[in-house]
Design a protein around this motif. Structure first.
Motif, PDB file in Angstrom:
ATOM      1  N   TRP A   3       0.810  -1.216   0.000  1.00 18.20           N
ATOM      2  CA  TRP A   3       0.000   0.000   0.000  1.00 18.20           C
ATOM      3  C   TRP A   3       0.844   1.268   0.000  1.00 18.20           C
ATOM      4  O   TRP A   3       0.321   2.364  -0.062  1.00 18.20           O
ATOM      5  CB  TRP A   3      -0.977  -0.007   1.178  1.00 18.20           C
ATOM      6  N   LEU A  16      -4.589   4.380  -0.848  1.00 17.07           N
ATOM      7  CA  LEU A  16      -5.559   4.350   0.235  1.00 17.07           C
ATOM      8  C   LEU A  16      -6.960   4.034  -0.257  1.00 17.07           C
ATOM      9  O   LEU A  16      -7.333   4.381  -1.380  1.00 17.07           O
ATOM     10  CB  LEU A  16      -5.593   5.709   0.943  1.00 17.07           C
ATOM     11  N   HIS A  17      -7.731   3.379   0.600  1.00 20.98           N
ATOM     12  CA  HIS A  17      -9.159   3.163   0.390  1.00 20.98           C
ATOM     13  C   HIS A  17      -9.853   3.954   1.496  1.00 20.98           C
ATOM     14  O   HIS A  17      -9.578   3.738   2.680  1.00 20.98           O
ATOM     15  CB  HIS A  17      -9.516   1.679   0.481  1.00 20.98           C
ATOM     16  N   ILE A  18     -10.743   4.848   1.118  1.00 25.47           N
ATOM     17  CA  ILE A  18     -11.351   5.771   2.066  1.00 25.47           C
ATOM     18  C   ILE A  18     -12.792   5.362   2.368  1.00 25.47           C
ATOM     19  O   ILE A  18     -13.569   5.072   1.469  1.00 25.47           O
ATOM     20  CB  ILE A  18     -11.334   7.206   1.499  1.00 25.47           C
ATOM     21  N   GLN A  19     -13.101   5.361   3.662  1.00 29.22           N
ATOM     22  CA  GLN A  19     -14.473   5.141   4.119  1.00 29.22           C
ATOM     23  C   GLN A  19     -14.903   6.412   4.857  1.00 29.22           C
ATOM     24  O   GLN A  19     -14.317   6.777   5.868  1.00 29.22           O
ATOM     25  CB  GLN A  19     -14.541   3.946   5.063  1.00 29.22           C
ATOM     26  N   GLY A  28      -8.094   1.905   9.329  1.00 30.38           N
ATOM     27  CA  GLY A  28      -8.987   0.755   9.444  1.00 30.38           C
ATOM     28  C   GLY A  28      -8.353  -0.565   9.071  1.00 30.38           C
ATOM     29  O   GLY A  28      -9.027  -1.583   9.039  1.00 30.38           O
ATOM     30  N   HIS A  31      -6.951  -3.158   3.062  1.00 31.41           N
ATOM     31  CA  HIS A  31      -8.108  -3.392   2.199  1.00 31.41           C
ATOM     32  C   HIS A  31      -7.545  -3.751   0.824  1.00 31.41           C
ATOM     33  O   HIS A  31      -7.308  -2.869  -0.006  1.00 31.41           O
ATOM     34  CB  HIS A  31      -8.980  -2.133   2.139  1.00 31.41           C
ATOM     35  N   LYS A  36      -6.908   1.079   4.436  1.00 28.45           N
ATOM     36  CA  LYS A  36      -8.205   1.721   4.647  1.00 28.45           C
ATOM     37  C   LYS A  36      -8.066   2.814   5.703  1.00 28.45           C
ATOM     38  O   LYS A  36      -7.509   2.593   6.768  1.00 28.45           O
ATOM     39  CB  LYS A  36      -9.254   0.720   5.098  1.00 28.45           C
ATOM     40  N   LYS A  38     -10.587   5.436   7.762  1.00 28.68           N
ATOM     41  CA  LYS A  38     -11.956   5.829   8.099  1.00 28.68           C
ATOM     42  C   LYS A  38     -11.935   7.315   8.432  1.00 28.68           C
ATOM     43  O   LYS A  38     -11.128   7.745   9.256  1.00 28.68           O
ATOM     44  CB  LYS A  38     -12.461   5.033   9.291  1.00 28.68           C
ATOM     45  N   ARG A  76     -13.184   6.717  -3.787  1.00 34.90           N
ATOM     46  CA  ARG A  76     -12.747   6.110  -2.522  1.00 34.90           C
ATOM     47  C   ARG A  76     -11.296   5.671  -2.604  1.00 34.90           C
ATOM     48  O   ARG A  76     -10.615   5.565  -1.597  1.00 34.90           O
ATOM     49  CB  ARG A  76     -13.603   4.875  -2.208  1.00 34.90           C
ATOM     50  N   HIS A  77     -10.841   5.355  -3.812  1.00 32.85           N
ATOM     51  CA  HIS A  77      -9.468   4.900  -4.036  1.00 32.85           C
ATOM     52  C   HIS A  77      -8.604   6.133  -4.319  1.00 32.85           C
ATOM     53  O   HIS A  77      -8.850   6.857  -5.269  1.00 32.85           O
ATOM     54  CB  HIS A  77      -9.432   3.929  -5.218  1.00 32.85           C
TER      55      HIS A  77
END
Length: 94
Positions: A3, A16-19, A28, A31, A36, A38, A76-77
Motif C-alpha cells: 500500500w 488508500l481506500h477511504i471510508q 482501518g 483493504h 483503509k 476511516k 474512494r481509491h
C-alpha cells in the motif's frame, strides 16, 4: 504489491481506500492492496479530502503543503504523495 512505496527522491506514495462517515478519523487496516482510512467527514464539497490530508500531515509530521492528492479526488481509491516525511509508513499502523 504494498500500500506504499518510496519514489526516487524518498517521497512516500500511499495507496488508500477511504471510508467516509465514520465516528472518528482512524486507520482501518488493510483493504486489498490499499490501506483503509476511516474519516469522520462526509464526502461533500471536498470536506473528506481536506480531513484526510490534515490527518496524514499530522501523522507524518509534515506541513499540509507536503501532502498531495495525486489521484482520486472524487473516488474512494486515492493515491497520496507525502513529500519528505518525518516518519515512515509504519506510523499509520500503530
Amino acid at each position: 504489491m504494498s500500500w506504499y512505496r518510496c519514489d526516487e527522491v524518498n517521497n512516500l506514495i500511499l495507496t488508500l481506500h477511504i471510508q467516509t462517515g465514520a465516528k472518528r478519523t482512524e486507520v482501518g487496516g488493510l483493504h486489498g492492496d490499499a490501506l483503509k482510512i476511516k474519516l469522520a467527514a462526509a464526502p461533500i464539497e471536498g470536506k473528506a479530502n481536506a480531513v484526510l490530508l490534515k490527518f496524514l500531515a499530522k501523522s507524518f509530521g509534515v506541513s499540509l503543503c507536503q501532502v498531495i492528492l495525486k489521484q482520486g479526488s472524487r473516488s474512494r481509491h486515492k493515491v497520496i504523495e507525502i513529500r519528505q516525511p518525518n516518519h515512515g509508513p509504519d506510523v499509520l499502523l500503530k
